[in-house]
Scaffold this motif. Structure first.
Motif, PDB file in Angstrom:
ATOM      1  N   LEU A   1       0.845  -1.199   0.000  1.00  0.00           N
ATOM      2  CA  LEU A   1       0.000   0.000   0.000  1.00  0.00           C
ATOM      3  C   LEU A   1       0.882   1.252   0.000  1.00  0.00           C
ATOM      4  O   LEU A   1       1.914   1.298   0.666  1.00  0.00           O
ATOM      5  CB  LEU A   1      -0.887  -0.010   1.254  1.00  0.00           C
ATOM      6  N   PRO A   2       0.443   2.265  -0.739  1.00  0.00           N
ATOM      7  CA  PRO A   2       1.276   3.470  -0.819  1.00  0.00           C
ATOM      8  C   PRO A   2       1.244   4.281   0.479  1.00  0.00           C
ATOM      9  O   PRO A   2       0.317   4.151   1.272  1.00  0.00           O
ATOM     10  CB  PRO A   2       0.619   4.261  -1.954  1.00  0.00           C
ATOM     11  N   THR A   3       2.257   5.086   0.669  1.00  0.00           N
ATOM     12  CA  THR A   3       2.283   5.995   1.817  1.00  0.00           C
ATOM     13  C   THR A   3       2.058   7.404   1.298  1.00  0.00           C
ATOM     14  O   THR A   3       2.055   7.639   0.097  1.00  0.00           O
ATOM     15  CB  THR A   3       3.638   5.938   2.520  1.00  0.00           C
ATOM     16  N   ARG A   4       1.889   8.324   2.225  1.00  0.00           N
ATOM     17  CA  ARG A   4       1.583   9.699   1.809  1.00  0.00           C
ATOM     18  C   ARG A   4       2.379  10.679   2.670  1.00  0.00           C
ATOM     19  O   ARG A   4       2.324  10.615   3.903  1.00  0.00           O
ATOM     20  CB  ARG A   4       0.085   9.937   2.000  1.00  0.00           C
ATOM     21  N   LEU A   5       3.114  11.554   2.033  1.00  0.00           N
ATOM     22  CA  LEU A   5       3.887  12.556   2.774  1.00  0.00           C
ATOM     23  C   LEU A   5       2.977  13.717   3.145  1.00  0.00           C
ATOM     24  O   LEU A   5       2.314  14.290   2.279  1.00  0.00           O
ATOM     25  CB  LEU A   5       5.046  13.059   1.904  1.00  0.00           C
ATOM     26  N   ILE A   6       2.941  14.038   4.449  1.00  0.00           N
ATOM     27  CA  ILE A   6       2.102  15.157   4.890  1.00  0.00           C
ATOM     28  C   ILE A   6       2.992  16.235   5.493  1.00  0.00           C
ATOM     29  O   ILE A   6       3.455  16.110   6.627  1.00  0.00           O
ATOM     30  CB  ILE A   6       1.070  14.688   5.941  1.00  0.00           C
ATOM     31  N   PRO A   7       3.261  17.337   4.766  1.00  0.00           N
ATOM     32  CA  PRO A   7       4.121  18.413   5.270  1.00  0.00           C
ATOM     33  C   PRO A   7       3.362  19.235   6.306  1.00  0.00           C
ATOM     34  O   PRO A   7       2.218  19.623   6.063  1.00  0.00           O
ATOM     35  CB  PRO A   7       4.414  19.258   4.024  1.00  0.00           C
ATOM     36  N   ARG A   8       3.986  19.452   7.439  1.00  0.00           N
ATOM     37  CA  ARG A   8       3.297  20.224   8.482  1.00  0.00           C
ATOM     38  C   ARG A   8       4.199  21.277   9.124  1.00  0.00           C
ATOM     39  O   ARG A   8       3.779  21.945  10.061  1.00  0.00           O
ATOM     40  CB  ARG A   8       2.788  19.284   9.578  1.00  0.00           C
ATOM     41  N   GLY A   9       5.419  21.345   8.663  1.00  0.00           N
ATOM     42  CA  GLY A   9       6.296  22.372   9.228  1.00  0.00           C
ATOM     43  C   GLY A   9       7.658  21.838   9.655  1.00  0.00           C
ATOM     44  O   GLY A   9       8.689  22.371   9.279  1.00  0.00           O
ATOM     45  N   SER A  10       7.651  20.765  10.423  1.00  0.00           N
ATOM     46  CA  SER A  10       8.926  20.282  10.971  1.00  0.00           C
ATOM     47  C   SER A  10       9.860  19.779   9.867  1.00  0.00           C
ATOM     48  O   SER A  10      11.075  19.851  10.001  1.00  0.00           O
ATOM     49  CB  SER A  10       8.683  19.163  11.979  1.00  0.00           C
ATOM     50  N   GLY A  11       9.277  19.301   8.780  1.00  0.00           N
ATOM     51  CA  GLY A  11      10.102  18.766   7.708  1.00  0.00           C
ATOM     52  C   GLY A  11      10.531  19.831   6.716  1.00  0.00           C
ATOM     53  O   GLY A  11      11.283  19.554   5.786  1.00  0.00           O
ATOM     54  N   GLU A  12      10.022  21.041   6.908  1.00  0.00           N
ATOM     55  CA  GLU A  12      10.337  22.113   5.955  1.00  0.00           C
ATOM     56  C   GLU A  12      11.288  23.133   6.570  1.00  0.00           C
ATOM     57  O   GLU A  12      11.600  24.159   5.953  1.00  0.00           O
ATOM     58  CB  GLU A  12       9.052  22.806   5.497  1.00  0.00           C
ATOM     59  N   LEU A  13      11.718  22.891   7.793  1.00  0.00           N
ATOM     60  CA  LEU A  13      12.682  23.797   8.436  1.00  0.00           C
ATOM     61  C   LEU A  13      13.999  23.732   7.658  1.00  0.00           C
ATOM     62  O   LEU A  13      14.452  22.658   7.291  1.00  0.00           O
ATOM     63  CB  LEU A  13      12.933  23.362   9.884  1.00  0.00           C
ATOM     64  N   PRO A  14      14.618  24.871   7.426  1.00  0.00           N
ATOM     65  CA  PRO A  14      15.913  24.857   6.734  1.00  0.00           C
ATOM     66  C   PRO A  14      17.010  24.406   7.684  1.00  0.00           C
ATOM     67  O   PRO A  14      16.823  24.416   8.901  1.00  0.00           O
ATOM     68  CB  PRO A  14      16.103  26.329   6.347  1.00  0.00           C
ATOM     69  N   PRO A  15      18.161  24.033   7.168  1.00  0.00           N
ATOM     70  CA  PRO A  15      19.284  23.645   8.030  1.00  0.00           C
ATOM     71  C   PRO A  15      19.660  24.838   8.915  1.00  0.00           C
ATOM     72  O   PRO A  15      19.592  25.982   8.460  1.00  0.00           O
ATOM     73  CB  PRO A  15      20.419  23.338   7.051  1.00  0.00           C
ATOM     74  N   ALA A  16      20.020  24.553  10.140  1.00  0.00           N
ATOM     75  CA  ALA A  16      20.384  25.626  11.084  1.00  0.00           C
ATOM     76  C   ALA A  16      21.657  26.340  10.606  1.00  0.00           C
ATOM     77  O   ALA A  16      22.574  25.690  10.136  1.00  0.00           O
ATOM     78  CB  ALA A  16      20.611  25.047  12.465  1.00  0.00           C
TER      79      ALA A  16
END
Lengths: 327, 327
Positions: free
Chosen positions: A312-327
């Motif tokens: 079964l396929p998975t689904r990426l759900i962007p919510r903020g934590s994964g879109e933070l740029p590198p420090a």
DNA sequence: TTGAAAGCGCTAACAC
DNA sequence: GTGTTAGCGCTTTCAA
């Protein structure tokens, strides 16, 4: 039943007919029987019925831990399908212990469940061969069976993890940590493989210190995360291998000053309400259960296709934590 | 078993002895029997055994929804106790439907489970009287049985809610809203009673518009919360009647500008990581299951005390949301 | 339409 | 130590 027959002044078989809803009984006779049933508070003993008919109208479900929020919806989905087919669910938790899994499965077989849905803890299921030969339909879920050929329904762990890690890379990360479940567990190694594929696909090296597999116990995970975030060249992002790891990592990150990006495998309640919201690779636990149960009942209905693997396929759900740029 | 006996060249009962681990068999004979068992892939049929012995070594668990995070730990706790007694768990979800609960319970009785643990959906359990008389040990959990006298294990809903609301009052609130589950459900009315007791205890009036019982479906709860927060004299704090209500209220409050205090009944994962952390009245779901199962197995072991009501204490956990001052 | 007899696979009770 | 017989409560078969 004997008593009912006596009281109603009919034969045993007539009572059996009424109770079983079989045709061929006069309304008048039926009334008399029903009356006796009421009066005596009779309920058919299904154990005896099973012994005679050979089918129990029950299916066994063996999973890791009923209390894990991932398995709740899965169990419920299996239950609903079973219910639609008039079957009950007998279940047990293996606690991720192969020996306990084996005991549980064999206990269920001894009770002659019609079918078995197993989220395997062990990696050798040859002990099931005689049972399967004897006619117990079996479907594995979430992880494939070990050393036997059987139906399996699982999520695309490899693809999901690769997509999640690629997402972090797309947001500028180059040093990404992976914290996963015990390497004995199929999904853990598949997700690690997805991580490596994403890194390799972007031409990024993977330092050994960025990868940690092991127990999902909070202490272990906290230690792993803390180590990756320390030193002169810490990771700038983390990929968490399952819901329990993710939750612990969120706790660790809540205590750090510098922002660290995070993508977790598995969705979980309230992930959207944390600050930042937690980006996840979601899998559909209920669908996993539903598809597996459907397959099981197909087999119980007589279909005998070759064992297959459904992904079964998975689904990426962007919510903020994964879109933070590198420090 | 007949086949095993034939192949081993022994009598039926000898095989039964070996399989059942009974004493009185020569090691040599036992070896021969074991060999035949292996060769034939024999597994004892527990249905037949049950029919003969009268005990199934299984207990039924009927709850509202396996997928609800509150019931996961409860089920698991029951399972562990059952396992310690060598019993399996057969379970089903009533989906909060009294008729479905009844069907499920009777199906379990027909299979002759030794005992029954029920989280009741309905409020009339007289249909269970014949079963209980017939010897099915029964323990109710989380909510009392309706119209019959039976063991029940529950949390102190009244006391917990009163304490939670008193906590809000202590922090200066005078207009406090209560959003709870359907009034048909015992815990909902008990918690409302606790709310009223706390308000009365502080000499505070309760406006009708501050109380809303009904489905825990998010739309309904959102509507109720929004209404209480509108108008010239909005509530300054909310008490949420269970985990599902709390989660929805948290979502609503995340969208409001003015801070509103919140205390929820039931603890839930990540409550501490939200900002502010969610103050809750926690109940111990696992303990509920464990105590109920212990009681059940006491009865199965022959104890026959009068049905009793056990009430487990709740615990207030301050995390921030319940300590906000009135806006 | 109805019922008597056989037997599902096992174990309890009682021989030997 | 081991085997034989009866029967748990139901459904199947077949005859009435």
């Amino acid at each position: 039943m004997k008593d009912v027959a006596a009281r109603a002044g009919v034969g045993l078989k007539t009572v059996s007919r009424v109770v079983g809803g079989e045709p061929g009984v006069t309304p008048e006779t039926e009334r008399r029987v029903q009356e006796a049933i009421e009066a005596l508070g009779f309920r058919r003993n299904d154990s005896a019925r099973v012994l005679r008919k050979g089918r129990t109208a029950s299916v066994g479900l063996v999973l890791e831990d009923l209390a894990d929020p991932f398995y709740g919806p899965l169990s419920r989905a299996v239950e609903e399908v079973a219910r639609a087919h008039g079957a009950l669910l007998v279940n047990g938790s293996s606690a991720e212990d192969p020996e306990r899994e084996r005991e549980l499965v064999l206990a269920l077989c001894a009770r002659r469940v019609d079918g078995l849905i197993v989220i395997p803890a062990g990696d050798d299921h040859r002990y099931l061969e005689p049972e399967i030969r004897a006619g117990v339909a079996t479907v594995f879920v979430d992880r494939p069976a070990g050393r036997i050929d059987a139906d399996v329904v699982l999520s695309d762990s490899f693809g999901g993890a690769r997509e999640g890690v690629a997402h972090l890379i797309a947001h500028g990360h180059r040093r990404i940590g992976f914290i996963g479940d015990h390497p004995r567990i199929h999904t853990a190694t598949e997700r690690l493989r997805g991580y490596r594929a994403a890194m390799a696909g972007a031409g990024l090296p993977v330092d050994d210190s960025w990868v940690s597999l092991g127990s999902t116990e909070p202490g272990r995970v906290t230690g792993a995360a803390t180590a990756m975030l320390a030193g002169p060249e810490p990771v700038t992002a983390l990929f968490a291998g399952n819901n329990r790891v993710t939750v612990t990592v969120v706790r660790v990150l809540a205590g750090t000053s510098r922002p660290v990006a995070l993508v977790g495998f598995d969705d979980f309640e309230l992930a959207d309400l944390l600050r930042p919201g937690v980006t996840v690779v979601a899998q559909d636990a209920a669908a996993l259960g539903r598809v597996a149960a459907d397959r099981l009942f197909q087999r119980l209905a007589g279909a005998a296709p070759a064992p297959a693997r459904v992904e079964l396929p998975t689904r990426l759900i962007p919510r903020g934590s994964g879109e933070l740029p590198p420090a």
